[in-house]
Write a protein that holds these residues in place. Structure first.
Motif, PDB file in Angstrom:
ATOM      1  N   ALA A 152       0.805  -1.230   0.000  1.00 58.30           N
ATOM      2  CA  ALA A 152       0.000   0.000   0.000  1.00 58.30           C
ATOM      3  C   ALA A 152       0.834   1.274   0.000  1.00 58.30           C
ATOM      4  CB  ALA A 152      -0.957   0.008   1.198  1.00 58.30           C
ATOM      5  N   PHE A 153       2.096   1.207   0.433  1.00 54.47           N
ATOM      6  CA  PHE A 153       2.905   2.427   0.515  1.00 54.47           C
ATOM      7  C   PHE A 153       3.152   3.050  -0.856  1.00 54.47           C
ATOM      8  CE2 PHE A 153       6.118  -0.729  -0.454  1.00 54.47           C
ATOM      9  CZ  PHE A 153       7.053  -0.055  -1.224  1.00 54.47           C
ATOM     10  N   ALA A 154       3.024   2.269  -1.918  1.00 52.57           N
ATOM     11  CA  ALA A 154       3.289   2.785  -3.266  1.00 52.57           C
ATOM     12  C   ALA A 154       2.032   3.253  -3.986  1.00 52.57           C
ATOM     13  CB  ALA A 154       4.004   1.729  -4.105  1.00 52.57           C
ATOM     14  N   ILE A 155       0.894   3.305  -3.298  1.00 53.94           N
ATOM     15  CA  ILE A 155      -0.333   3.813  -3.912  1.00 53.94           C
ATOM     16  C   ILE A 155      -0.156   5.298  -4.239  1.00 53.94           C
ATOM     17  CG2 ILE A 155      -2.762   4.361  -3.498  1.00 53.94           C
ATOM     18  CD1 ILE A 155      -2.974   1.855  -1.811  1.00 53.94           C
ATOM     19  N   SER A 156      -0.596   5.704  -5.410  1.00 54.35           N
ATOM     20  CA  SER A 156      -0.465   7.094  -5.835  1.00 54.35           C
ATOM     21  C   SER A 156      -1.428   8.002  -5.077  1.00 54.35           C
ATOM     22  CB  SER A 156      -0.738   7.214  -7.334  1.00 54.35           C
ATOM     23  OG  SER A 156      -0.702   8.571  -7.741  1.00 54.35           O
ATOM     24  N   LYS A 157      -0.976   9.218  -4.781  1.00 52.13           N
ATOM     25  CA  LYS A 157      -1.821  10.220  -4.129  1.00 52.13           C
ATOM     26  C   LYS A 157      -2.395  11.216  -5.144  1.00 52.13           C
ATOM     27  CE  LYS A 157      -0.824   8.665   0.016  1.00 52.13           C
ATOM     28  NZ  LYS A 157       0.020   7.516  -0.384  1.00 52.13           N
ATOM     29  N   GLU A 158      -2.077  11.044  -6.423  1.00 51.21           N
ATOM     30  CA  GLU A 158      -2.493  11.988  -7.458  1.00 51.21           C
ATOM     31  C   GLU A 158      -3.843  11.589  -8.041  1.00 51.21           C
ATOM     32  OE1 GLU A 158       0.505  12.506 -10.395  1.00 51.21           O
ATOM     33  OE2 GLU A 158       2.108  12.870  -8.936  1.00 51.21           O
ATOM     34  N   GLU A 159      -4.836  12.433  -7.844  1.00 50.28           N
ATOM     35  CA  GLU A 159      -6.196  12.141  -8.292  1.00 50.28           C
ATOM     36  C   GLU A 159      -6.332  12.157  -9.810  1.00 50.28           C
ATOM     37  OE1 GLU A 159      -8.611  11.127  -6.435  1.00 50.28           O
ATOM     38  OE2 GLU A 159      -7.555  11.374  -4.522  1.00 50.28           O
ATOM     39  N   ILE A 160      -5.356  12.744 -10.517  1.00 52.15           N
ATOM     40  CA  ILE A 160      -5.470  12.809 -11.984  1.00 52.15           C
ATOM     41  C   ILE A 160      -5.303  11.424 -12.614  1.00 52.15           C
ATOM     42  CG2 ILE A 160      -4.710  15.204 -12.151  1.00 52.15           C
ATOM     43  CD1 ILE A 160      -1.940  14.159 -12.936  1.00 52.15           C
ATOM     44  N   ARG A 161      -4.793  10.459 -11.839  1.00 53.46           N
ATOM     45  CA  ARG A 161      -4.689   9.075 -12.317  1.00 53.46           C
ATOM     46  C   ARG A 161      -5.465   8.189 -11.341  1.00 53.46           C
ATOM     47  NH1 ARG A 161       1.761   8.644 -13.422  1.00 53.46           N
ATOM     48  NH2 ARG A 161       1.828   9.666 -11.391  1.00 53.46           N
ATOM     49  N   PRO A 162      -6.787   8.193 -11.455  1.00 54.71           N
ATOM     50  CA  PRO A 162      -7.640   7.550 -10.442  1.00 54.71           C
ATOM     51  C   PRO A 162      -7.325   6.077 -10.201  1.00 54.71           C
ATOM     52  CG  PRO A 162      -8.962   8.890 -11.927  1.00 54.71           C
ATOM     53  CD  PRO A 162      -7.593   8.826 -12.521  1.00 54.71           C
ATOM     54  N   ALA A 163      -7.022   5.320 -11.252  1.00 48.40           N
ATOM     55  CA  ALA A 163      -6.795   3.882 -11.075  1.00 48.40           C
ATOM     56  C   ALA A 163      -5.621   3.611 -10.152  1.00 48.40           C
ATOM     57  CB  ALA A 163      -6.564   3.216 -12.430  1.00 48.40           C
ATOM     58  N   MET A 164      -4.631   4.489 -10.176  1.00 43.09           N
ATOM     59  CA  MET A 164      -3.424   4.280  -9.377  1.00 43.09           C
ATOM     60  C   MET A 164      -3.597   4.720  -7.931  1.00 43.09           C
ATOM     61  SD  MET A 164      -0.786   5.354 -12.431  1.00 43.09           S
ATOM     62  CE  MET A 164       0.593   5.720 -11.369  1.00 43.09           C
ATOM     63  N   THR A 180       1.309   1.278  -7.652  1.00 43.13           N
ATOM     64  CA  THR A 180       2.353   2.111  -8.260  1.00 43.13           C
ATOM     65  C   THR A 180       1.938   3.570  -8.220  1.00 43.13           C
ATOM     66  OG1 THR A 180       3.695   2.516 -10.236  1.00 43.13           O
ATOM     67  CG2 THR A 180       1.410   1.878 -10.605  1.00 43.13           C
ATOM     68  N   ASP A 181       2.934   4.439  -8.082  1.00 40.56           N
ATOM     69  CA  ASP A 181       2.693   5.879  -8.176  1.00 40.56           C
ATOM     70  C   ASP A 181       3.471   6.500  -9.335  1.00 40.56           C
ATOM     71  OD1 ASP A 181       5.280   5.803  -7.268  1.00 40.56           O
ATOM     72  OD2 ASP A 181       4.894   6.807  -5.354  1.00 40.56           O
ATOM     73  N   GLY A 182       3.994   5.658 -10.193  1.00 43.96           N
ATOM     74  CA  GLY A 182       4.748   6.139 -11.340  1.00 43.96           C
ATOM     75  C   GLY A 182       6.242   6.230 -11.076  1.00 43.96           C
ATOM     76  N   HIS A 183       6.648   6.310  -9.803  1.00 42.73           N
ATOM     77  CA  HIS A 183       8.059   6.351  -9.438  1.00 42.73           C
ATOM     78  C   HIS A 183       8.533   4.996  -8.931  1.00 42.73           C
ATOM     79  CE1 HIS A 183       7.894  10.729  -9.750  1.00 42.73           C
ATOM     80  NE2 HIS A 183       6.811  10.697  -9.001  1.00 42.73           N
TER      81      HIS A 183
END
Length: 375
Positions: free
Chosen positions: A147-159, A176-179
């Motif tokens: 769970a620590f790698a879940i994205s916080k950016e709402e512009i990519r909802p699936a992530m 993934t959060d892209g990084h």
């Protein structure tokens, strides 16, 4: 009418569902529990419309009822009591009295008509429901590992959720959060339905707080997921957006292998974080056959640090940079493995990080993008 329940038993159940009560909401009705008693079984509901929790316990009651009561007030009262029998008495003036052998406490209650409908998957076609049973500790461990790698950016909802990917290999948890990316496969969990579901971060966060060693029945439907324990159920709306093709970003050409003790590396990275700038958080790895030179520098403060960690490396000497916070997160979630393997190709290509020794029925892989050193 009235009903009776043990105070500590009620506290235990309320503590499990209070996380679904929002702290701030324009819908004041959501700040309440919905309590329903039917044939001596009390069901208590809580929801913030994103997730819903409900719990079940037996009470002494000759009548059925359905009322809405202030959640935090009721919970705080019950939590403050000693182990005692708690009598609930409904009054005709929309008041409910809570009586013990030493005290009387009064709350207002509401009728249930305005309380939002709690979603359920019971109406789904059986062929559309994917049901599995998983040990609660195993599920919690899998969620916490990823769970620590879940994205916080709402512009990519699936992530912004955890992918539950059912395949022939087993159940795969991906975030993934892209990084960075975490890919955890549990091989002994099989399902006849091969499908992907994205569970929102809020749901998995609350879920880890209520799981224990008991088995959990999980029901995936088209729009919702239900996690059922013996006395509690969590229902969440699934993220409808398609998850990115995570397999396409896993590099195949990473031919260089670096083996290192996870604890030693983690401790070194934590110390180097003291010398990174708040903007880049950059830490440099200088890779040699038997030693990693780890360094960081804060030019603004005129501070720097450098350490050496023993390793086994079969590639050409390489300097590669990482975001120290991302690296620290990964190493923290590999701390129960003695040695870890880095698979590398070049200073600009994604790095694969895996345990040196695999656990039975578990495949774990983490991916981290490097940062440029000359920026």
């Amino acid at each position: 009418m009235e009903f009776k329940v043990n105070s500590k038993e009620l506290e235990k159940h309320l503590s499990k569902i209070i996380p679904a009560i929002p702290t701030r909401t324009p819908m004041k009705i959501l700040e309440n529990f919905l309590i329903e008693i039917k044939d001596g079984l009390m069901t208590i509901y809580a929801t913030d419309l994103e997730i819903s929790l409900k719990t079940f316990l037996n009470v002494v009651s000759d009548d059925n009822l359905k009322i809405v009561v202030p959640a935090r007030m009721l919970y705080d009262i019950v939590k403050s009591l000693h182990d005692t029998t708690l009598h609930f008495q409904l009054q005709p003036n929309k008041k409910i009295n809570l009586l013990t052998d030493k005290g009387k406490y009064s709350l207002s209650y509401l009728e249930p008509e305005d309380y939002p409908e709690i979603q359920t998957i019971n109406g789904e076609s059986a062929s559309e429901i994917n049901e599995i049973t998983i040990n609660g500790e195993e599920l919690r461990s899998s969620i916490e590992r990823t769970a620590f790698a879940i994205s916080k950016e709402e512009i990519r909802p699936a992530m912004t959720g955890t992918l539950f990917d059912f395949s022939e290999d087993g159940l795969r948890f991906v975030t993934t959060d892209g990084h960075r990316l975490v890919n955890l496969l549990i091989k002994n969990i099989k399902s006849p339905i091969k499908k992907q579901y994205v569970v929102p971060e809020r749901a998995v966060s609350v879920l880890t707080k209520i799981l224990d060693e008991r088995d959990v029945k999980v029901f995936f439907a088209n729009a919702y997921v239900s996690f059922r324990l013996s006395d509690i159920e969590l229902i969440a709306r699934l993220i409808s957006h398609k998850y990115p093709d995570y397999e396409s970003v896993i590099p195949l050409e990473n031919e260089f292998m670096l083996k290192v003790n996870s604890k030693e590396l983690n401790e070194s990275v934590k110390r180097m974080m003291l010398f990174t700038t708040s903007t880049t958080r950059k830490v440099k790895f200088n890779l040699n056959k038997e030693v990693i030179e780890i360094s960081a520098e804060d030019i603004d403060l005129g501070a720097s640090g450098e350490e050496k960690v023993q390793c086994e490396y079969n590639g050409e000497p390489m300097e590669i940079g990482f975001n120290s916070q991302y690296m620290n997160d990964i190493l923290n979630h590999l701390s129960d493995y003695e040695d870890i393997i880095f698979k590398l190709h070049s200073p600009t290509k994604a790095v694969i990080i895996e345990p040196a020794e695999k656990k039975e029925n578990v495949d774990l892989m983490m991916l981290l993008m490097p940062v440029r050193l000359n920026v």
